[in-house]
Write an enzyme that holds these catalytic residues in place. Sequence first.
Site, PDB file in Angstrom:
ATOM      1  N   THR A  97     -71.055  -2.253   8.532  1.00 42.82           N
ATOM      2  CA  THR A  97     -69.893  -3.135   8.865  1.00 42.82           C
ATOM      3  C   THR A  97     -68.644  -1.921   8.935  1.00 42.82           C
ATOM      4  OG1 THR A  97     -69.578  -4.044   6.858  1.00 42.82           O
ATOM      5  CG2 THR A  97     -71.227  -5.278   8.283  1.00 42.82           C
ATOM      6  N   GLY A  98     -68.026  -2.539   9.630  1.00 38.27           N
ATOM      7  CA  GLY A  98     -67.103  -1.556   9.179  1.00 38.27           C
ATOM      8  C   GLY A  98     -65.677  -2.564   9.405  1.00 38.27           C
ATOM      9  N   THR A  99     -64.477  -2.566  10.181  1.00 33.05           N
ATOM     10  CA  THR A  99     -63.164  -3.656   9.701  1.00 33.05           C
ATOM     11  C   THR A  99     -63.805  -4.046  10.585  1.00 33.05           C
ATOM     12  OG1 THR A  99     -62.795  -0.911  10.289  1.00 33.05           O
ATOM     13  CG2 THR A  99     -61.760  -2.335   8.004  1.00 33.05           C
ATOM     14  N   PHE A 100     -64.362  -3.784  11.635  1.00 34.07           N
ATOM     15  CA  PHE A 100     -64.484  -5.119  13.094  1.00 34.07           C
ATOM     16  C   PHE A 100     -65.524  -4.174  13.838  1.00 34.07           C
ATOM     17  CE2 PHE A 100     -63.386  -2.293  16.067  1.00 34.07           C
ATOM     18  CZ  PHE A 100     -62.150  -1.566  15.228  1.00 34.07           C
TER      19      PHE A 100
ATOM     20  N   ARG B 126     -70.509  -4.475  13.582  1.00 37.10           N
ATOM     21  CA  ARG B 126     -71.409  -4.676  13.142  1.00 37.10           C
ATOM     22  C   ARG B 126     -71.970  -3.657  13.643  1.00 37.10           C
ATOM     23  NH1 ARG B 126     -73.988  -8.110   9.111  1.00 37.10           N
ATOM     24  NH2 ARG B 126     -72.270  -8.958   8.559  1.00 37.10           N
ATOM     25  N   VAL B 127     -72.924  -3.295  12.888  1.00 39.20           N
ATOM     26  CA  VAL B 127     -73.832  -1.995  13.376  1.00 39.20           C
ATOM     27  C   VAL B 127     -75.604  -2.497  13.246  1.00 39.20           C
ATOM     28  CG1 VAL B 127     -75.203   0.811  13.553  1.00 39.20           C
ATOM     29  CG2 VAL B 127     -72.537   0.484  13.294  1.00 39.20           C
TER      30      VAL B 127
ATOM     31  N   LYS C  36     -74.260  -0.854  17.801  1.00 40.14           N
ATOM     32  CA  LYS C  36     -72.853  -1.261  17.357  1.00 40.14           C
ATOM     33  C   LYS C  36     -72.061  -2.143  18.445  1.00 40.14           C
ATOM     34  CE  LYS C  36     -68.991   1.199  16.108  1.00 40.14           C
ATOM     35  NZ  LYS C  36     -67.966   2.505  15.309  1.00 40.14           N
TER      36      LYS C  36
ATOM     37  N   ASP D 226     -61.653  11.134  10.478  1.00 41.37           N
ATOM     38  CA  ASP D 226     -61.955  10.319   9.912  1.00 41.37           C
ATOM     39  C   ASP D 226     -63.149  11.128   8.883  1.00 41.37           C
ATOM     40  OD1 ASP D 226     -61.995   8.028   8.184  1.00 41.37           O
ATOM     41  OD2 ASP D 226     -62.831   6.242   9.080  1.00 41.37           O
TER      42      ASP D 226
ATOM     43  N   LYS E  52     -65.448  11.700   6.039  1.00 41.84           N
ATOM     44  CA  LYS E  52     -66.303  11.260   5.012  1.00 41.84           C
ATOM     45  C   LYS E  52     -67.139  11.161   4.622  1.00 41.84           C
ATOM     46  CE  LYS E  52     -64.420   6.558   5.935  1.00 41.84           C
ATOM     47  NZ  LYS E  52     -63.707   5.429   5.586  1.00 41.84           N
TER      48      LYS E  52
ATOM     49  N   ASN F  22     -69.039   8.345   6.972  1.00 46.24           N
ATOM     50  CA  ASN F  22     -69.137   8.649   8.543  1.00 46.24           C
ATOM     51  C   ASN F  22     -70.184   9.232   8.495  1.00 46.24           C
ATOM     52  OD1 ASN F  22     -67.741   6.162   8.218  1.00 46.24           O
ATOM     53  ND2 ASN F  22     -65.731   7.690   9.049  1.00 46.24           N
TER      54      ASN F  22
ATOM     55  N   ASP G  94     -69.016   7.368  13.988  1.00 46.91           N
ATOM     56  CA  ASP G  94     -67.931   6.736  13.449  1.00 46.91           C
ATOM     57  C   ASP G  94     -66.501   7.023  14.786  1.00 46.91           C
ATOM     58  OD1 ASP G  94     -65.349   4.679  13.734  1.00 46.91           O
ATOM     59  OD2 ASP G  94     -65.609   4.653  11.379  1.00 46.91           O
TER      60      ASP G  94
ATOM     61  N   THR H 220     -58.390   7.898   6.068  1.00 44.08           N
ATOM     62  CA  THR H 220     -58.835   7.010   5.170  1.00 44.08           C
ATOM     63  C   THR H 220     -58.435   7.558   3.928  1.00 44.08           C
ATOM     64  OG1 THR H 220     -61.037   6.805   5.830  1.00 44.08           O
ATOM     65  CG2 THR H 220     -61.007   6.539   3.127  1.00 44.08           C
TER      66      THR H 220
HETATM   67  N1  LIG Z   1     -76.504   5.464  14.542  1.00 51.58           N
HETATM   68  C1  LIG Z   1     -76.510   4.423  12.967  1.00 51.58           C
HETATM   69  N2  LIG Z   1     -77.372   4.988  12.813  1.00 51.58           N
HETATM   70  C2  LIG Z   1     -77.649   4.049  11.341  1.00 51.58           C
HETATM   71  N3  LIG Z   1     -76.290   3.765  10.896  1.00 51.58           N
HETATM   72  C3  LIG Z   1     -75.427   3.767  11.838  1.00 51.58           C
HETATM   73  C4  LIG Z   1     -75.657   3.811  12.869  1.00 51.58           C
HETATM   74  N4  LIG Z   1     -73.389   4.456  13.012  1.00 51.58           N
HETATM   75  C5  LIG Z   1     -73.732   3.397  12.104  1.00 51.58           C
HETATM   76  N5  LIG Z   1     -74.004   3.056  11.290  1.00 51.58           N
HETATM   77  C6  LIG Z   1     -74.001   2.433   9.862  1.00 51.58           C
HETATM   78  O1  LIG Z   1     -73.061   1.366   9.861  1.00 51.58           O
HETATM   79  C7  LIG Z   1     -71.485   1.444   9.555  1.00 51.58           C
HETATM   80  C8  LIG Z   1     -70.033   1.369  10.622  1.00 51.58           C
HETATM   81  O2  LIG Z   1     -70.158   2.047  11.265  1.00 51.58           O
HETATM   82  P1  LIG Z   1     -69.158   2.611  11.859  1.00 51.58           P
HETATM   83  O3  LIG Z   1     -68.645   3.341  11.201  1.00 51.58           O
HETATM   84  O4  LIG Z   1     -68.990   3.446  13.309  1.00 51.58           O
HETATM   85  O5  LIG Z   1     -68.788   0.989  12.319  1.00 51.58           O
HETATM   86  P2  LIG Z   1     -66.528   0.607  12.120  1.00 51.58           P
HETATM   87  O6  LIG Z   1     -66.369  -0.422  12.361  1.00 51.58           O
HETATM   88  O7  LIG Z   1     -66.412   2.013  12.907  1.00 51.58           O
HETATM   89  O8  LIG Z   1     -66.042   1.626  10.832  1.00 51.58           O
HETATM   90  P3  LIG Z   1     -64.871   1.873   9.793  1.00 51.58           P
HETATM   91  O9  LIG Z   1     -64.197   0.818  10.591  1.00 51.58           O
HETATM   92  O10 LIG Z   1     -65.304   1.988   8.704  1.00 51.58           O
HETATM   93  O11 LIG Z   1     -64.288   2.529  10.554  1.00 51.58           O
HETATM   94  C9  LIG Z   1     -71.514   3.288   9.092  1.00 51.58           C
HETATM   95  O12 LIG Z   1     -70.868   3.384   7.960  1.00 51.58           O
HETATM   96  C10 LIG Z   1     -73.357   4.107   8.982  1.00 51.58           C
HETATM   97  O13 LIG Z   1     -73.223   2.947   8.034  1.00 51.58           O
END
Ligand SMILES: Nc1ncnc2c1ncn2[C@@H]1O[C@H](COP(=O)(O)OP(=O)(O)OP(=O)(O)O)[C@@H](O)[C@H]1O
Lengths: 461, 397
Positions: free
Chosen positions: B65-68, B70-71, B111, B207, B209, B212, B225, B243
């Site tokens: 999950t990120g700030t908004f 969910r994957v 995502k 970004d 790190k 990602n 991301d 970050t």
């Molecule tokens: N293609 C993928 N395969 C497996 N896991 C993934 C994949 N894409 C994303 N994830 C998982 O989901 C997490 C969150 O995805 P992502 O960073 O794209 O979301 P975000 O909301 O944009 O994040 P942030 O708020 O940190 O910027 C990733 O850190 C990773 O653990």
Amino acid sequence: MSLPSDYRNEISALDREVKKQQPDDILQFCATFFQRRLESQRAEFRLSQRHANTPGMPASNFPGSNPFGNTAAAAGMASVAEEEEHDITSPTSASGPFSPTANNANPARNMDNNSSGGGGAFGNFGNFGFGAPASSRGQDPPASVSAGAMDHPQSFPSNYNMNRRTSVSAESLAPASADDANWKAPYYAKTPDQVARLRTAVSHNFLFSHLDDEQSAQVLGALQERKVPAKDVRVIEQGDAGDYFYVVEQGTFDIYVSSTGKAEAGPAGLGNKVATNGPGTSFGELALMYNAPRAATVVSTEPSVLWQLDRVTFRRIVMDSAFQRRRMYESFLEEVPLLKDLTSYERSKIADALETSKYPAGSTIITEGDVGDKFYMLESGEADAYKRGVDQPVKHYKKGDYFGELALLEDQPRAASVMSTSEVKVATLGKDGFQRLLGPVENIMRRDDPRKLEDSVDPLR
Amino acid sequence: MSSSSADRASYAAREEEKAKLAEWDPEKNTLEPSEVAADPGKKPVGHSSKYLRKEDFDCIKTLGTGTFARVWLAKIANASSGTGVAAKKNNNGDTASGAGNNAANRVFALKILRKVDVIRLKQVEHVRNERNVLAAVAGHPFITTMIASFQDNDTLYMLLDYCPGGEVFSYLRRARRFNEQTSQFYAAEIVLILEFLHEKEGVAYRDLKPENILIDAEGHLKLVDFGFAKKIEDRETYTLCGTPEYLAPEVIRNTGHGMAVDWWAFGILIYEFLVGQPPFWDQNPMKIYEQIVEGKVRYPSAMSNDARDIIGGLCTVDVTKRLGNVKGGAATVKEHPWFRNIDWDAVYHRKMQGPIVPHLRSADDTRNFDDYDAEPVHRDPYTKELYSKYDHMFADF
Ligand SMILES: Nc1ncnc2c1ncn2[C@@H]1O[C@H](COP(=O)(O)OP(=O)(O)OP(=O)(O)O)[C@@H](O)[C@H]1O
């Protein structure tokens, strides 16, 4: 066969230590050195084993040969302290969220910045060389630190938080957008005394100390008075969104931090009082960067007066002046025939290499006959060019004019002197900077017509 | 009736798309840099789909999950035998992970972003950039491939390749730090990503790190991301994002930044690989920023000289002196002695064996991912007002 790189790393680490310590008993020193290295590496191995079983982490599934530093060949690096139990609730985090009063409580920041890892004999193997205060450096006998970093978890740099880190971002700022082309920073009148106090109050804050005079005047002008009518007013509340930065003009404020990360209901809900701030202090500066939850609650203890500044205003002031300066530089560069083949991307890159300097009236900016390595563009003010043996100026420069650009080309003596006739501000572009970013000017000119050179009439020649 | 024949046509188009999804095999289909950079319309992946819907996928487990966002780990729904989808065979059933050979076994990462959250967090522009950049770069060997994007009334979807190895971050924290060879291997793949993004696409990633960077079934990296990725036209950009520990000084000072921020972050990343934590840290973020703008990196005494030199070159406050940003660009980084033993062509073509190859029981093995809390039940509604004010901004998603 060449020597393994891990061996070379060990040896160069030893070299550095020997240079630093200048030991008398070389053999003993080296023996101790490797003994320590071995200990710390073993400690690290145990650590990595334990980490593999840390709950909450995904199951470990390293293939047969572990790629990490737990084989002798792989241990190129120093060991670390065991600190994960102290990760989040750090007992040493005296550098609270409000920096003006918090001073250097973080041990890591007291260290020297010596890139070779600092003195302290072997201390740095236990804890990266970050562990001991600078003052005690070098006095530590080698044995006193040893692999004992394991026993002193606090000495590890600032209890690094090992959790996943979330990204941050501020509102998008687009200076070019037409709708707010007429944006002007707000201005709130202040007495000279008030301005002087504000200036002092923000002077130690790096966000302000990097500003030039104009930006700083604008920022101080934009600070707005806010009266806090009574005691017990919560100016900011821990956990809330942060949009404003504050400077205390009058009165005092208590600062509370709750371990839950936000202000809770009930009498003890604010958490512990960590500080009291009086006039001249400031708080909430993180809000000038992006919206992050407030790290503490700030409560008035009496009727008080604050100055406040919001993030968007602050960032716009800084951005707009940077933006305008860059565009001005680029427009200067567009005028220079020598550089007319630059792409706009290259021009914007070069703008990074420009530096501003000021000269009072009557200064000699360049001297005929000197070898020049800089090119000048007049941002404001006026100047004249003189040639030896000619009484009258051979050329007059005003805002937007440039001189000395052939210095970018080759090490030519200046063909004339240039003197300021008023106070001037010039942007200079060094040959070094140019070449670092884009290579020799000659190559850029050769992009289409090798005879370009002749078109670029430098008035100084 | 005409409407039902239209329905049938779109049903067929949808089934055909699902079949195509199942065929794309990231490990086999590394595109050359020029092919990746080609017009997105002409590539097999990266398009905005008019047909795909949420119902076409079964969401199995949250991967992150990120700030908004969910994957989810997702599979094609109803792809059991008998449907046209399942009948269609993927002709390489022998990938390293032993990935399934039909649509029912093909797994994805889906995502999901709620439009209302995107708007509330003022990330509309970032999400649009993310989709467009991912579409433009789809097919690169070290960037997570966006196979397609689609949307419905209140939600945006990006269908990504599933990277079963999980985040480099998890391995790094578990191992505490990487040895020099492991760090070099991963850093080399990152250099190729940055070279491609900067020099072929004109994109700043912003970004970088360990969180990602994911590991795929073969042990190679995939950057995920692209929420802050931005095409830099001919001028600098100002929005602060990234970050905290990885922000470049020019971002903090708000003087305008460009692709050079990625080289700074790359230096921080190498340091964190080798040391186990980034060079600038404090509990108070303002103190981190103060250290960053000062830019004095301290190295552990046992760090090799080459490693110090490359980190120091990358983490140079003056962008006109920063390695990677100076003339020659990424090539100057690749030529650095720390990368002496790297065969760049072999790296690009994934010929090198990665130091960590995830052991997987099946294509949908998720043991390399943490468990996440279930999605909150309460959700802000995407109201009519929001819809009429903002939905046009998602039009080409
Ligand atoms: N293609 C993928 N395969 C497996 N896991 C993934 C994949 N894409 C994303 N994830 C998982 O989901 C997490 C969150 O995805 P992502 O960073 O794209 O979301 P975000 O909301 O944009 O994040 P942030 O708020 O940190 O910027 C990733 O850190 C990773 O653990």
